[in-house]
Structure formats: structure tokens, C-alpha cells
Design a protein around this motif. Structure first.
Motif, PDB file in Angstrom:
ATOM      1  N   GLY A  14       0.810  -1.222   0.000  1.00 51.16           N
ATOM      2  CA  GLY A  14       0.000   0.000   0.000  1.00 51.16           C
ATOM      3  C   GLY A  14       0.842   1.271   0.000  1.00 51.16           C
ATOM      4  O   GLY A  14       0.327   2.374  -0.150  1.00 51.16           O
ATOM      5  N   SER A  15       2.169   1.120   0.154  1.00 44.06           N
ATOM      6  CA  SER A  15       3.048   2.302   0.123  1.00 44.06           C
ATOM      7  C   SER A  15       3.328   2.755  -1.315  1.00 44.06           C
ATOM      8  O   SER A  15       3.917   3.809  -1.543  1.00 44.06           O
ATOM      9  CB  SER A  15       4.374   1.963   0.804  1.00 44.06           C
ATOM     10  OG  SER A  15       5.074   0.981   0.040  1.00 44.06           O
ATOM     11  N   PHE A  16       2.913   1.922  -2.282  1.00 42.44           N
ATOM     12  CA  PHE A  16       3.028   2.324  -3.688  1.00 42.44           C
ATOM     13  C   PHE A  16       1.715   2.980  -4.131  1.00 42.44           C
ATOM     14  O   PHE A  16       0.673   2.812  -3.494  1.00 42.44           O
ATOM     15  CB  PHE A  16       3.351   1.108  -4.558  1.00 42.44           C
ATOM     16  CG  PHE A  16       4.705   0.506  -4.282  1.00 42.44           C
ATOM     17  CD1 PHE A  16       4.816  -0.753  -3.695  1.00 42.44           C
ATOM     18  CD2 PHE A  16       5.871   1.204  -4.564  1.00 42.44           C
ATOM     19  CE1 PHE A  16       6.061  -1.315  -3.419  1.00 42.44           C
ATOM     20  CE2 PHE A  16       7.113   0.660  -4.291  1.00 42.44           C
ATOM     21  CZ  PHE A  16       7.210  -0.597  -3.720  1.00 42.44           C
ATOM     22  N   GLY A  17       1.763   3.684  -5.247  1.00 42.62           N
ATOM     23  CA  GLY A  17       0.555   4.368  -5.716  1.00 42.62           C
ATOM     24  C   GLY A  17       0.301   4.106  -7.193  1.00 42.62           C
ATOM     25  O   GLY A  17       0.981   3.292  -7.818  1.00 42.62           O
ATOM     26  N   PRO A  18      -0.671   4.825  -7.756  1.00 41.93           N
ATOM     27  CA  PRO A  18      -1.102   4.555  -9.142  1.00 41.93           C
ATOM     28  C   PRO A  18      -0.032   4.840 -10.201  1.00 41.93           C
ATOM     29  O   PRO A  18      -0.108   4.359 -11.313  1.00 41.93           O
ATOM     30  CB  PRO A  18      -2.306   5.482  -9.317  1.00 41.93           C
ATOM     31  CG  PRO A  18      -2.258   6.462  -8.207  1.00 41.93           C
ATOM     32  CD  PRO A  18      -1.506   5.835  -7.087  1.00 41.93           C
ATOM     33  N   THR A  19       1.017   5.608  -9.811  1.00 42.14           N
ATOM     34  CA  THR A  19       2.054   5.919 -10.832  1.00 42.14           C
ATOM     35  C   THR A  19       3.197   4.906 -10.782  1.00 42.14           C
ATOM     36  O   THR A  19       4.167   5.020 -11.531  1.00 42.14           O
ATOM     37  CB  THR A  19       2.645   7.322 -10.566  1.00 42.14           C
ATOM     38  OG1 THR A  19       3.163   7.335  -9.216  1.00 42.14           O
ATOM     39  CG2 THR A  19       1.583   8.405 -10.722  1.00 42.14           C
ATOM     40  N   THR A  20       3.111   3.920  -9.890  1.00 40.23           N
ATOM     41  CA  THR A  20       4.189   2.923  -9.779  1.00 40.23           C
ATOM     42  C   THR A  20       3.982   1.826 -10.825  1.00 40.23           C
ATOM     43  O   THR A  20       2.836   1.501 -11.146  1.00 40.23           O
ATOM     44  CB  THR A  20       4.168   2.277  -8.375  1.00 40.23           C
ATOM     45  OG1 THR A  20       4.096   3.295  -7.386  1.00 40.23           O
ATOM     46  CG2 THR A  20       5.419   1.440  -8.132  1.00 40.23           C
ATOM     47  N   VAL A  21       5.084   1.279 -11.326  1.00 46.92           N
ATOM     48  CA  VAL A  21       5.009   0.139 -12.239  1.00 46.92           C
ATOM     49  C   VAL A  21       4.133  -0.955 -11.626  1.00 46.92           C
ATOM     50  O   VAL A  21       4.343  -1.322 -10.471  1.00 46.92           O
ATOM     51  CB  VAL A  21       6.439  -0.415 -12.498  1.00 46.92           C
ATOM     52  CG1 VAL A  21       6.393  -1.782 -13.166  1.00 46.92           C
ATOM     53  CG2 VAL A  21       7.243   0.576 -13.316  1.00 46.92           C
ATOM     54  N   LYS A  22       3.156  -1.455 -12.374  1.00 45.94           N
ATOM     55  CA  LYS A  22       2.162  -2.357 -11.783  1.00 45.94           C
ATOM     56  C   LYS A  22       2.663  -3.790 -11.585  1.00 45.94           C
ATOM     57  O   LYS A  22       2.322  -4.460 -10.632  1.00 45.94           O
ATOM     58  CB  LYS A  22       0.919  -2.413 -12.713  1.00 45.94           C
ATOM     59  CG  LYS A  22       0.000  -1.230 -12.553  1.00 45.94           C
ATOM     60  CD  LYS A  22      -0.884  -1.422 -11.354  1.00 45.94           C
ATOM     61  CE  LYS A  22      -1.819  -0.248 -11.162  1.00 45.94           C
ATOM     62  NZ  LYS A  22      -2.170  -0.047  -9.746  1.00 45.94           N
ATOM     63  N   ASN A  23       3.445  -4.270 -12.575  1.00 43.38           N
ATOM     64  CA  ASN A  23       3.841  -5.688 -12.533  1.00 43.38           C
ATOM     65  C   ASN A  23       5.304  -5.833 -12.165  1.00 43.38           C
ATOM     66  O   ASN A  23       6.155  -5.125 -12.684  1.00 43.38           O
ATOM     67  CB  ASN A  23       3.559  -6.340 -13.894  1.00 43.38           C
ATOM     68  CG  ASN A  23       2.065  -6.315 -14.202  1.00 43.38           C
ATOM     69  OD1 ASN A  23       1.243  -6.677 -13.356  1.00 43.38           O
ATOM     70  ND2 ASN A  23       1.704  -5.812 -15.371  1.00 43.38           N
ATOM     71  N   PHE A  24       5.548  -6.746 -11.222  1.00 46.95           N
ATOM     72  CA  PHE A  24       6.915  -6.951 -10.705  1.00 46.95           C
ATOM     73  C   PHE A  24       7.520  -5.604 -10.290  1.00 46.95           C
ATOM     74  O   PHE A  24       8.606  -5.230 -10.719  1.00 46.95           O
ATOM     75  CB  PHE A  24       7.791  -7.670 -11.732  1.00 46.95           C
ATOM     76  CG  PHE A  24       7.311  -9.063 -12.006  1.00 46.95           C
ATOM     77  CD1 PHE A  24       6.759  -9.400 -13.229  1.00 46.95           C
ATOM     78  CD2 PHE A  24       7.324 -10.037 -10.999  1.00 46.95           C
ATOM     79  CE1 PHE A  24       6.265 -10.672 -13.467  1.00 46.95           C
ATOM     80  CE2 PHE A  24       6.837 -11.317 -11.226  1.00 46.95           C
ATOM     81  CZ  PHE A  24       6.309 -11.636 -12.473  1.00 46.95           C
TER      82      PHE A  24
END
Ligand code: VAH
Length: 319
Positions: A118-128
Motif C-alpha cells: 500500500g506504500s506504492f501508488g497509481p504511478t508505480t510500475v504495476k507488474n513486478f
């Protein structure tokens, strides 16, 4: 020999970690604490203290009373609950952590604090999602997790505090029900399958999230604190994962044991938005290289273990 204090010991991770740590280090070496009073069905024998982790004086008193050298700080509000009361989430998740770090600094304790996917957000790479990725979460839970990671790094670099942590995915356990997270469906589905043969899921069927069975989560929390500190380049907030699946995948595995199991969907927009903002899967190479992380349970093994455990409880009339 470690002398450990656990905060949030009655929560989903804390209730099982307390038992595991007591097995490993000795019952009287592990002090459990929680904002709530201990429950008879809680965590078995051993020292228990009611504690608000934001109360520095009380926390300092416990650390000195039990000569604590390691704090597992688990007290926090989870994602969905945090979105209902963001101000309270900031207070508990961050002021609680700050208080723990200040006491640990004064008394020389090591500190384990979990972060989350949950510390990542919508702009983070989604896979791996790579270990070192941009973190722009759009939830209060995520903000407190990113800030917590940075605060723990600061206390290590500025004061030499031995802070360590992992970014947990959704956790599934058969001991303590989850406490208001976005990934709670992955636990509830097993209970509903055994009790009613069907489940209404609050996330869309194709929502992929990283997940982990609790035995692996406990192993991560213990192994990282036993790791050689010289090898820890990342130290706080290691990506760790075991599997990535969606509700439809989980339902398919359940049907291998409960063929007539049915899943339906009533989507909760708040938790769907949270899940959509998180990665579908993480890479966890840093944890594998720096402290030998290696999960055991995959979706097949977890499903079999969960259903066998819950079916047994149902037969005993305690489900
Ligand atoms: C939550 N179970 O849903 C927690 C976790 C990855 C999510 O941090 O809030």
C-alpha cells in the motif's frame, strides 16, 4: 538473548507472531501489548500489557520494566479503516511509530516495523514492482507507510538505530480475522466457502494483488531481525511476496475442494480504488539476496491448508 516487546499484539499479524516468537525465544522473553485488554482466547500465556503506543511515558516504562532490546511495532490502522478516519490513522500510524522510535533511540532497542504494498501508488510500475520504485500513494494508509519507511531510515542513518522492515502484501491467516484491510476478502472467502459454500466479494474478480500466507509472513518478520546487518543495503521496507492472484483465481482453487463453491461480486468503491492503486505483483530480489528471503506457500498449498483447518473447526463446532 532477545527480550521482545510487540505492539498491536492482538491484531492479525501480532496474535500469531507473539506465539511464534515465544516458541523461538521463550515465553517470558516476549511481552505482548495492545490498546485493547487481552482476551481469554488471545495469545496464550506470557506477559501482556495494555498499551497505547502513542504514550511515550508508558512505553518507556515497559521497555525498562522488561529490559526490552527489540520492539516489533505492529500497531496501526489498515487501509480501508484508515480511509474512514484519516486523521486517526495519521495519529496512530505515524505518531505511534515516532514514539516507538524515540523510546528505542533512548534505550537502544532494535525496531521492526512493517510497511506494505500500500506504500506504492497509481504511478508505480504495476507488474513486478521493483524494490526501488516511485512511491506516490493516494491513500492515508499509503502516506503513513511511505513516511514510516523514511522515518525508520532516518533514525538508522541519523542515530544508528537498528531499524528493519518489510513491505507486506495482503496477508491470509486462519487464526485472527483481518482488521479492515483491502485484502480482507482473501481471508473471508475461505470462511464463507466452508460455512456457506459461497462468497460475495467486495473487489472485482480480476483484481490482482500480491498475497502471502501468514506462516511466510512470520518467517519474514523473524528472519530479517536475525539477518547479518552488514548485508542489509535496503534495511527498511524490503519488498516481500509469495504469490499474486485475483478473486477468480482463488475461487477456482477453492472449487478443487468445494466443487459447488459460488462467488458473486458487490464491489466496494473505496476498497476497489485502493486495490487499483496498488501493484499487481512485486519483485523481491533484494530481500532474497540481502537476507535469504524465500516463501514456502503458494495459492494451492495455502488453499488446502486453510480449508482443511477451517473444515476441522466446523466439525468441532467452533467455526
Ligand atoms: C490492508 N492487509 O489491506 C493490509 C495490507 C496490502 C494491504 O497492507 O490494508
Amino acid at each position: 538473548m532477545k527480550r521482545i516487546l510487540i505492539t498491536g499484539a492482538l491484531g492479525q499479524i501480532g496474535s500469531e507472531l507473539t506465539v511464534e516468537l515465544r516458541k523461538r525465544y521463550g515465553t517470558d522473553k516476549v511481552v505482548a501489548s495492545d490498546l485493547r485488554p487481552d482476551s481469554p482466547t488471545g495469545i496464550g500465556d506470557g506477559p501482556f500489557e495494555q498499551l497505547d503506543c502513542r504514550d511515550g511515558k508508558a512505553l518507556l516504562g515497559l521497555v525498562r520494566k522488561y529490559r526490552i532490546d527489540t520492539i516489533y511495532h505492529l500497531a496501526a490502522l489498515l487501509s480501508a479503516v484508515a480511509e474512514k478516519n484519516p486523521q486517526k490513522a495519521w495519529d496512530i500510524n505515524l505518531n505511534g511509530l515516532y514514539t516507538v522510535l524515540e523510546v528505542a533511540r533512548e534505550e537502544g532497542c532494535a525496531v521492526f516495523t512493517p510497511s506494505s504494498i500500500g506504500s506504492f501508488g497509481p504511478t508505480t510500475v504495476k507488474n513486478f514492482t521493483p524494490q526501488d520504485s516511485p512511491q506516490r500513494p493516494n491513500s492515508m494508509y499509503g502516506v503513513t507507510k511511505v513516511a514510516g519507511e523514511l522515518l525508520c531510515d532516518y533514525y538508522h542513518h541519523r542515530f544508528g538505530l537498528d531499524t528493519r522492515g518489510v513491505r507486506y502484501p495482503g496477508l491470509i491467516s486462519n487464526q485472527t480475522p483481518p482488521g479492515g484491510g483491502t485484502t480482507d476478502y482473501a481471508v473471508d472467502i475461505y470462511y464463507s466457502a466452508v460455512k456457506e459454500g459461497r462468497y460475495t466479494c467486495f473487489l472485482k474478480g480480476d483484481t490482482y494483488l500480491d498475497m502471502m500466507y501468514m506462516p511466510d509472513a512470520l518467517k519474514a518478520a523473524i528472519d530479517i531481525m536475525e539477518a547479518n546487518p552488514e548485508r542489509l543495503r535496503h534495511r527498511n521496507a524490503f519488498n516481500v511476496t509469495a504469490m499474486s492472484f485475483c478473486p477468480e483465481d482463488q475461487a477456482a482453487y477453492i472449487r478443487k475442494y468445494i466443487p459447488d463453491f459460488e462467488i458473486s461480486y458487490v464491489v466496494d468503491p473505496v476498497r476497489q480504488a485502493l486495490a487499483n492503486s496498488w501493484p499487481n505483483s512485486l519483485e523481491d530480489y533484494a530481500a532474497r539476496v540481502e537476507w535469504g528471503w524465500e516463501p514456502v506457500f503458494d495459492l494451492e498449498m495455502m488453499t488446502r491448508d486453510m480449508l482443511q483447518t477451517l473444515e476441522k473447526r466446523k466439525k468441532e463446532g467452533i467455526l
